[in-house]
Design a protein around this motif. Structure first.
Motif, PDB file in Angstrom:
ATOM      1  N   THR A  22     -19.530 -41.119  11.189  1.00 16.92           N
ATOM      2  CA  THR A  22     -18.515 -40.475  10.395  1.00 16.92           C
ATOM      3  C   THR A  22     -18.876 -39.014  10.234  1.00 16.92           C
ATOM      4  O   THR A  22     -19.953 -38.584  10.617  1.00 16.92           O
ATOM      5  CB  THR A  22     -18.396 -41.144   9.017  1.00 16.92           C
ATOM      6  OG1 THR A  22     -19.697 -41.186   8.433  1.00 16.92           O
ATOM      7  CG2 THR A  22     -17.864 -42.565   9.114  1.00 16.92           C
TER       8      THR A  22
ATOM      9  N   THR B 289     -17.358 -38.672   5.044  1.00 18.72           N
ATOM     10  CA  THR B 289     -16.013 -39.241   4.989  1.00 18.72           C
ATOM     11  C   THR B 289     -16.016 -40.702   5.428  1.00 18.72           C
ATOM     12  O   THR B 289     -16.790 -41.109   6.288  1.00 18.72           O
ATOM     13  CB  THR B 289     -15.043 -38.448   5.882  1.00 18.72           C
ATOM     14  OG1 THR B 289     -15.489 -38.514   7.243  1.00 18.72           O
ATOM     15  CG2 THR B 289     -14.967 -37.001   5.438  1.00 18.72           C
ATOM     16  N   GLY B 290     -15.135 -41.485   4.814  1.00 20.60           N
ATOM     17  CA  GLY B 290     -14.861 -42.840   5.271  1.00 20.60           C
ATOM     18  C   GLY B 290     -15.944 -43.851   5.011  1.00 20.60           C
ATOM     19  O   GLY B 290     -16.216 -44.687   5.875  1.00 20.60           O
TER      20      GLY B 290
ATOM     21  N   GLU C 188     -12.695 -40.719   1.181  1.00 17.96           N
ATOM     22  CA  GLU C 188     -11.519 -40.767   2.045  1.00 17.96           C
ATOM     23  C   GLU C 188     -11.909 -40.689   3.517  1.00 17.96           C
ATOM     24  O   GLU C 188     -12.762 -39.901   3.908  1.00 17.96           O
ATOM     25  CB  GLU C 188     -10.616 -39.590   1.687  1.00 17.96           C
ATOM     26  CG  GLU C 188      -9.374 -39.437   2.527  1.00 17.96           C
ATOM     27  CD  GLU C 188      -8.605 -38.180   2.165  1.00 17.96           C
ATOM     28  OE1 GLU C 188      -7.456 -38.061   2.590  1.00 17.96           O
ATOM     29  OE2 GLU C 188      -9.162 -37.309   1.442  1.00 17.96           O
ATOM     30  N   ARG C 189     -11.269 -41.546   4.328  1.00 19.55           N
ATOM     31  CA  ARG C 189     -11.422 -41.442   5.776  1.00 19.55           C
ATOM     32  C   ARG C 189     -10.323 -40.523   6.269  1.00 19.55           C
ATOM     33  O   ARG C 189      -9.135 -40.816   6.102  1.00 19.55           O
ATOM     34  CB  ARG C 189     -11.332 -42.805   6.442  1.00 19.55           C
ATOM     35  CG  ARG C 189     -11.616 -42.739   7.952  1.00 19.55           C
ATOM     36  CD  ARG C 189     -11.692 -44.124   8.559  1.00 19.55           C
ATOM     37  NE  ARG C 189     -12.016 -44.054   9.975  1.00 19.55           N
ATOM     38  CZ  ARG C 189     -13.260 -43.999  10.471  1.00 19.55           C
ATOM     39  NH1 ARG C 189     -14.289 -44.008   9.649  1.00 19.55           N
ATOM     40  NH2 ARG C 189     -13.459 -43.945  11.767  1.00 19.55           N
TER      41      ARG C 189
ATOM     42  N   GLU D  16     -18.745 -48.599   6.451  1.00 14.50           N
ATOM     43  CA  GLU D  16     -17.802 -47.634   7.026  1.00 14.50           C
ATOM     44  C   GLU D  16     -16.394 -48.165   6.838  1.00 14.50           C
ATOM     45  O   GLU D  16     -16.120 -49.351   7.051  1.00 14.50           O
ATOM     46  CB  GLU D  16     -18.092 -47.426   8.494  1.00 14.50           C
ATOM     47  CG  GLU D  16     -17.189 -46.383   9.148  1.00 14.50           C
ATOM     48  CD  GLU D  16     -17.513 -46.181  10.621  1.00 14.50           C
ATOM     49  OE1 GLU D  16     -16.994 -45.227  11.203  1.00 14.50           O
ATOM     50  OE2 GLU D  16     -18.266 -47.000  11.176  1.00 14.50           O
TER      51      GLU D  16
ATOM     52  N   ALA E 224     -10.030 -42.080  12.401  1.00 13.86           N
ATOM     53  CA  ALA E 224     -10.469 -40.930  11.617  1.00 13.86           C
ATOM     54  C   ALA E 224      -9.496 -39.793  11.798  1.00 13.86           C
ATOM     55  O   ALA E 224      -8.830 -39.692  12.824  1.00 13.86           O
ATOM     56  CB  ALA E 224     -11.863 -40.497  12.036  1.00 13.86           C
TER      57      ALA E 224
END
Length: 216
Positions: A27, A38-39, A65-66, A211, A216
């Protein structure tokens, strides 16, 4: 103020016998102090009753947040580029049952580096790193602002806010092999945040770092 707990022989043996390692997710991780990854989702649970674990009661969830390409992912209020959210219930018997609730998440990050930025320090990362028994262990960091539901003997005002930093190690699906390092500081203006509590590495029932699936 509390210092590192030293009454759990299982943890002492763990820290003495194993070496550090780290596996990260694919990520977008920020190298900046105080940045987020992220994610990811971080979950930690501890009832505080197991004889070989810490007596801190903990129920944590934290999400980032992803998203697509973000140069410097951060969910700190002063430089937010992504969303982070979560919840926390934390009870510290050592401080007369100090209980924190709610969580305004300012960081969800992989790895055990410095918290940096306005968040200051974030617990004993070197001790945590020394406690990784598995090649696939994963470290994570969650920072945020929580509310004092019960001040216990902390001297904090009911309803006031504190900074909370949790350095976590996920050693896989087995119970009572994961660790959490909790740091609580007064939420006051300026770069210096007076320390209220520092647990040191505690064995807890479970830490899970995931994850978030999806593009993405």
């Amino acid at each position: 103020m509390s210092t590192t707990h030293a009454r759990w022989p299982a943890l002492a043996g763990l820290l003495a016998l194993v070496a550090a390692s780290l596996v990260g997710f694919a990520t977008n991780a920020s190298a900046a102090g105080g940045g987020s990854t992220t994610g990811i989702t971080v979950v930690a649970v501890n009832p505080g009753t197991h004889p070989e674990a810490g007596d801190v009661m903990l129920a944590l969830t934290a999400h980032s947040e992803r998203t697509g390409d973000v140069t410097d992912p951060s969910c700190r209020p002063q430089d937010r580029t992504i969303r982070c959210w979560g919840s926390l219930v934390l009870r510290v018997p050592e401080l007369g049952g100090l209980r924190l609730t709610g969580l305004d998440v300012h960081r969800v990050d992989l790895g055990g580096g410095s918290c940096g930025g306005d968040d200051g320090g974030c617990g004993d990362h070197e001790a945590l790193a020394a406690g990784l028994p598995a090649d696939d262990a994963v470290q994570a960091q969650v920072n945020g602002i929580a509310t004092v539901a019960d001040p216990g003997t902390s001297g904090l005002a009911p309803g006031s806010t504190v900074q909370v930093k949790l350095a976590l190690v996920d050693n896989g699906p087995a119970r009572y092999v994961d660790t959490v390092d909790v740091t609580i500081s007064r939420d006051v203006p300026g770069p210096v945040k007076p320390l209220v509590y520092a647990s040191g590495p505690l064995i807890v029932q479970q830490v899970q770092v995931h994850e978030v699936p999806g593009p993405a």
